[in-house]
Design a protein around this motif. Structure first.
Motif, mmCIF file in Angstrom:
data_model
loop_
_atom_site.group_PDB
_atom_site.id
_atom_site.type_symbol
_atom_site.label_atom_id
_atom_site.label_comp_id
_atom_site.label_asym_id
_atom_site.label_seq_id
_atom_site.Cartn_x
_atom_site.Cartn_y
_atom_site.Cartn_z
ATOM 1 N N GLU A 7 24.302 44.680 45.757
ATOM 2 C CA GLU A 7 24.985 44.155 46.931
ATOM 3 C C GLU A 7 26.324 43.544 46.526
ATOM 4 O O GLU A 7 26.386 42.536 45.820
ATOM 5 C CB GLU A 7 24.102 43.110 47.614
ATOM 6 N N ASP A 29 28.503 42.079 48.502
ATOM 7 C CA ASP A 29 28.861 40.893 49.275
ATOM 8 C C ASP A 29 28.042 39.665 48.911
ATOM 9 O O ASP A 29 28.046 38.677 49.651
ATOM 10 C CB ASP A 29 28.729 41.193 50.772
ATOM 11 N N GLY A 70 22.429 45.472 59.077
ATOM 12 C CA GLY A 70 23.317 46.568 58.698
ATOM 13 C C GLY A 70 23.165 46.979 57.247
ATOM 14 O O GLY A 70 22.483 46.319 56.455
ATOM 15 N N GLU A 71 23.839 48.071 56.901
ATOM 16 C CA GLU A 71 23.767 48.587 55.531
ATOM 17 C C GLU A 71 24.964 48.184 54.682
ATOM 18 O O GLU A 71 24.983 48.465 53.483
ATOM 19 C CB GLU A 71 23.662 50.120 55.547
ATOM 20 N N GLY A 72 25.976 47.572 55.292
ATOM 21 C CA GLY A 72 27.122 47.099 54.527
ATOM 22 C C GLY A 72 27.856 48.177 53.766
ATOM 23 O O GLY A 72 28.425 47.918 52.703
ATOM 24 N N HIS A 113 26.527 50.651 52.249
ATOM 25 C CA HIS A 113 25.716 51.152 51.124
ATOM 26 C C HIS A 113 25.115 52.502 51.504
ATOM 27 O O HIS A 113 24.303 52.595 52.427
ATOM 28 C CB HIS A 113 24.617 50.143 50.805
ATOM 29 N N ARG A 141 18.182 42.137 47.817
ATOM 30 C CA ARG A 141 19.610 42.392 47.608
ATOM 31 C C ARG A 141 20.050 41.688 46.326
ATOM 32 O O ARG A 141 20.009 40.468 46.232
ATOM 33 C CB ARG A 141 20.383 41.891 48.817
ATOM 34 N N ARG A 180 32.151 41.040 44.000
ATOM 35 C CA ARG A 180 33.228 41.928 44.423
ATOM 36 C C ARG A 180 34.025 42.411 43.214
ATOM 37 O O ARG A 180 34.084 41.747 42.176
ATOM 38 C CB ARG A 180 34.178 41.187 45.365
#
Length: 208
Positions: free
Chosen positions: A112, A114, A127-129, A131, A150, A155
């Motif tokens: 992940e 984020d 949501g899937e962001g 991915h 996650r 970043r």
């Protein structure tokens, strides 16, 4: 769909670690979900490795933890799709059908962007962001209401493209911390199966 933390302990869980196949991708940040499943395999002795399944995945079956009174903990099917990340949905759907697992008992472990590097967060649905693995799974299952562990990778630095960042190996510094991250993510996954989502969130989402 609401998630009940006190589910039937005799039911089967499907725990899927996402990644890309082959040695080229093995050390990538994008493969951290598969690394967590490997950690669970090592802990629970699902053979020396996962075994090939017709659903295009490598699979092992284990019991996680111990119930009050000493009975074996919940049954879990550990799996890593053998296809590329953006095709993960097919194997997950096939395994869920083969083992008769409903979406609310599917746990997907994934990287992940984020979430800060080294942090663990859990949720169901949403949501899937961006991915691709999650997008494929949601499409194949026809629902987003499955559980996610996650694993934060942070970043990318500067103006690096996130797609390039996730397909690069962990840095030398990150690799020193990686065993601790994998251990934490495996701990969170085990607690999720035994204690439910809310209790697990309360532990792993709390400030250190």
């Amino acid at each position: 769909m609401a998630y009940c933390p006190a589910m039937d302990a005799n039911g089967t869980w499907l725990v899927v670690g996402l990644g890309n196949p082959g040695p080229r991708y093995a050390g990538n940040r994008h493969n951290v979900g598969a690394m967590v499943v490997d950690e669970l395999v090592t802990r629970h002795g699902a053979g020396s490795k996962l075994r090939s399944h017709k659903a295009r995945a490598a699979v092992g079956e284990v019991r996680v933890g111990t119930l009050p009174g000493g009975a074996p903990g919940p049954r879990a099917v550990l799996a890593v799709p053998s296809c590329y990340m953006n095709e993960s949905g097919g194997p997950v759907k096939a395994l869920a059908k083969f083992y008769s697992v409903e979406p609310e008992r599917i746990v997907v472990v994934h990287d992940e962007l984020d979430i800060p590097a080294g942090a663990i967060r859990l949720k169901i649905g949403g949501g899937e962001g961006g991915h691709n693995g999650l997008r494929s799974i949601s499409s194949a299952l026809g629902t987003k209401d499955y559980l996610r562990v996650r694993v934060g990778i942070g970043r990318p630095p500067g103006r690096m493209d996130p797609a390039d960042f996730v397909l690069r190996d962990f840095s030398v510094t990150e690799r020193k911390e990686l065993p601790f991250l994998l251990s934490d993510a495996a701990d969170a996954t085990e607690q999720l199966l035994s204690d439910g989502l809310l209790a697990t969130q309360q532990r792993w989402h709390s400030p250190a």
